[in-house]
Design a protein around this motif. Sequence first.
Motif, PDB file in Angstrom:
ATOM      1  N   TRP A   1     102.216  88.006  -4.974  1.00 35.97           N
ATOM      2  CA  TRP A   1     102.141  89.434  -4.630  1.00 35.97           C
ATOM      3  C   TRP A   1     103.346  90.097  -5.268  1.00 35.97           C
ATOM      4  CZ3 TRP A   1     104.947  92.892  -1.382  1.00 35.97           C
ATOM      5  CH2 TRP A   1     104.258  94.005  -0.907  1.00 35.97           C
ATOM      6  N   LEU A   2     103.113  91.043  -6.162  1.00 33.97           N
ATOM      7  CA  LEU A   2     104.200  91.696  -6.898  1.00 33.97           C
ATOM      8  C   LEU A   2     104.133  93.203  -6.743  1.00 33.97           C
ATOM      9  CD1 LEU A   2     103.736  89.790 -10.284  1.00 33.97           C
ATOM     10  CD2 LEU A   2     105.477  89.320  -8.549  1.00 33.97           C
ATOM     11  N   VAL A   3     105.284  93.819  -6.538  1.00 34.19           N
ATOM     12  CA  VAL A   3     105.413  95.268  -6.586  1.00 34.19           C
ATOM     13  C   VAL A   3     106.277  95.556  -7.810  1.00 34.19           C
ATOM     14  CG1 VAL A   3     106.211  97.346  -5.407  1.00 34.19           C
ATOM     15  CG2 VAL A   3     105.281  95.438  -4.069  1.00 34.19           C
ATOM     16  N   LEU A   4     105.714  96.290  -8.770  1.00 34.22           N
ATOM     17  CA  LEU A   4     106.393  96.566 -10.027  1.00 34.22           C
ATOM     18  C   LEU A   4     106.607  98.064 -10.199  1.00 34.22           C
ATOM     19  CD1 LEU A   4     104.055  94.330 -12.232  1.00 34.22           C
ATOM     20  CD2 LEU A   4     106.204  93.651 -11.143  1.00 34.22           C
ATOM     21  N   ARG A   5     107.800  98.439 -10.648  1.00 34.91           N
ATOM     22  CA  ARG A   5     108.095  99.845 -10.941  1.00 34.91           C
ATOM     23  C   ARG A   5     108.311  99.963 -12.444  1.00 34.91           C
ATOM     24  NH1 ARG A   5     113.082 103.460  -8.619  1.00 34.91           N
ATOM     25  NH2 ARG A   5     112.300 105.482  -9.342  1.00 34.91           N
ATOM     26  N   SER A   6     107.579 100.848 -13.070  1.00 35.56           N
ATOM     27  CA  SER A   6     107.629 101.014 -14.515  1.00 35.56           C
ATOM     28  C   SER A   6     109.012 101.443 -14.993  1.00 35.56           C
ATOM     29  CB  SER A   6     106.599 102.065 -14.955  1.00 35.56           C
ATOM     30  OG  SER A   6     106.743 102.372 -16.324  1.00 35.56           O
ATOM     31  N   ASN A   7     109.455 100.855 -16.094  1.00 42.41           N
ATOM     32  CA  ASN A   7     110.712 101.276 -16.715  1.00 42.41           C
ATOM     33  C   ASN A   7     110.529 102.546 -17.532  1.00 42.41           C
ATOM     34  OD1 ASN A   7     111.631  97.842 -17.388  1.00 42.41           O
ATOM     35  ND2 ASN A   7     112.153  99.097 -15.645  1.00 42.41           N
ATOM     36  N   THR A   8     109.314 102.803 -18.006  1.00 42.69           N
ATOM     37  CA  THR A   8     109.078 104.000 -18.817  1.00 42.69           C
ATOM     38  C   THR A   8     108.670 105.205 -17.983  1.00 42.69           C
ATOM     39  OG1 THR A   8     106.799 103.325 -19.255  1.00 42.69           O
ATOM     40  CG2 THR A   8     108.465 102.685 -20.875  1.00 42.69           C
ATOM     41  N   ASP A   9     108.139 104.971 -16.793  1.00 44.51           N
ATOM     42  CA  ASP A   9     107.759 106.055 -15.883  1.00 44.51           C
ATOM     43  C   ASP A   9     108.112 105.603 -14.469  1.00 44.51           C
ATOM     44  OD1 ASP A   9     106.652 107.965 -14.235  1.00 44.51           O
ATOM     45  OD2 ASP A   9     104.642 107.855 -15.114  1.00 44.51           O
ATOM     46  N   PRO A  10     109.313 105.938 -13.991  1.00 47.70           N
ATOM     47  CA  PRO A  10     109.752 105.437 -12.681  1.00 47.70           C
ATOM     48  C   PRO A  10     108.911 105.927 -11.498  1.00 47.70           C
ATOM     49  CG  PRO A  10     111.359 106.974 -13.593  1.00 47.70           C
ATOM     50  CD  PRO A  10     110.323 106.752 -14.643  1.00 47.70           C
ATOM     51  N   ASP A  11     107.980 106.843 -11.747  1.00 40.97           N
ATOM     52  CA  ASP A  11     107.081 107.279 -10.688  1.00 40.97           C
ATOM     53  C   ASP A  11     105.735 106.545 -10.733  1.00 40.97           C
ATOM     54  OD1 ASP A  11     108.847 109.088  -9.461  1.00 40.97           O
ATOM     55  OD2 ASP A  11     108.417 110.586 -10.993  1.00 40.97           O
ATOM     56  N   MET A  12     105.644 105.500 -11.570  1.00 38.51           N
ATOM     57  CA  MET A  12     104.442 104.669 -11.640  1.00 38.51           C
ATOM     58  C   MET A  12     104.770 103.297 -11.056  1.00 38.51           C
ATOM     59  SD  MET A  12     101.265 104.283 -12.344  1.00 38.51           S
ATOM     60  CE  MET A  12     100.860 105.738 -13.274  1.00 38.51           C
ATOM     61  N   ILE A  13     104.057 102.943  -9.996  1.00 41.83           N
ATOM     62  CA  ILE A  13     104.250 101.678  -9.301  1.00 41.83           C
ATOM     63  C   ILE A  13     102.947 100.886  -9.414  1.00 41.83           C
ATOM     64  CG2 ILE A  13     104.894 100.575  -7.108  1.00 41.83           C
ATOM     65  CD1 ILE A  13     106.992 102.612  -8.296  1.00 41.83           C
ATOM     66  N   PHE A  14     103.074  99.590  -9.662  1.00 43.46           N
ATOM     67  CA  PHE A  14     101.910  98.717  -9.748  1.00 43.46           C
ATOM     68  C   PHE A  14     102.007  97.645  -8.674  1.00 43.46           C
ATOM     69  CE2 PHE A  14     102.736 100.330 -13.981  1.00 43.46           C
ATOM     70  CZ  PHE A  14     101.485 100.795 -14.369  1.00 43.46           C
ATOM     71  N   LEU A  15     100.932  97.424  -7.987  1.00 41.85           N
ATOM     72  CA  LEU A  15     100.820  96.323  -7.035  1.00 41.85           C
ATOM     73  C   LEU A  15      99.864  95.322  -7.664  1.00 41.85           C
ATOM     74  CD1 LEU A  15     101.385  95.038  -4.315  1.00 41.85           C
ATOM     75  CD2 LEU A  15      99.653  96.509  -3.318  1.00 41.85           C
ATOM     76  N   VAL A  16     100.338  94.101  -7.882  1.00 42.34           N
ATOM     77  CA  VAL A  16      99.549  93.049  -8.525  1.00 42.34           C
ATOM     78  C   VAL A  16      99.521  91.847  -7.592  1.00 42.34           C
ATOM     79  CG1 VAL A  16      99.337  91.567 -10.548  1.00 42.34           C
ATOM     80  CG2 VAL A  16     100.306  93.872 -10.800  1.00 42.34           C
ATOM     81  N   ASP A  17      98.327  91.378  -7.273  1.00 47.14           N
ATOM     82  CA  ASP A  17      98.161  90.253  -6.365  1.00 47.14           C
ATOM     83  C   ASP A  17      97.287  89.194  -7.011  1.00 47.14           C
ATOM     84  OD1 ASP A  17      97.138  92.979  -5.122  1.00 47.14           O
ATOM     85  OD2 ASP A  17      98.379  92.131  -3.554  1.00 47.14           O
TER      86      ASP A  17
END
Length: 101
Positions: free
Chosen positions: A40-56
């Motif tokens: 389970w990963l919560v990722l915050r984009s380095n190019t758009d800090p307002d874009m968050i990805f949840l990957v499971d």
Amino acid sequence: METVAGVIPFKAKVGQGETVARLIAAALPHVENEPGTPLWLVLRSNTDPDMIFLVDLFSGTAGRDAHMTGEAAKLIFATVPPYLEAAPEIHPADVIASKGR
């Protein structure tokens, strides 16, 4: 064992990426109690800090289904939406290739 995934991009309102990431990450204690969710990963984009990805990753569709109706999902969808530009789109997915699982 069948491995399936889920990917959910969250587009935060301008300047709210850190808050969204923190609120999603707060669900980790619930995920730790899910035997069908090995990654389970919560990722915050380095190019758009307002874009968050949840990957499971899940140990099958039953694990994914249990996760999507479990306490972690309930917490995220109860706390995060006010900070988003739009409702998140859930992408159930099949794992095609991987390393380290």
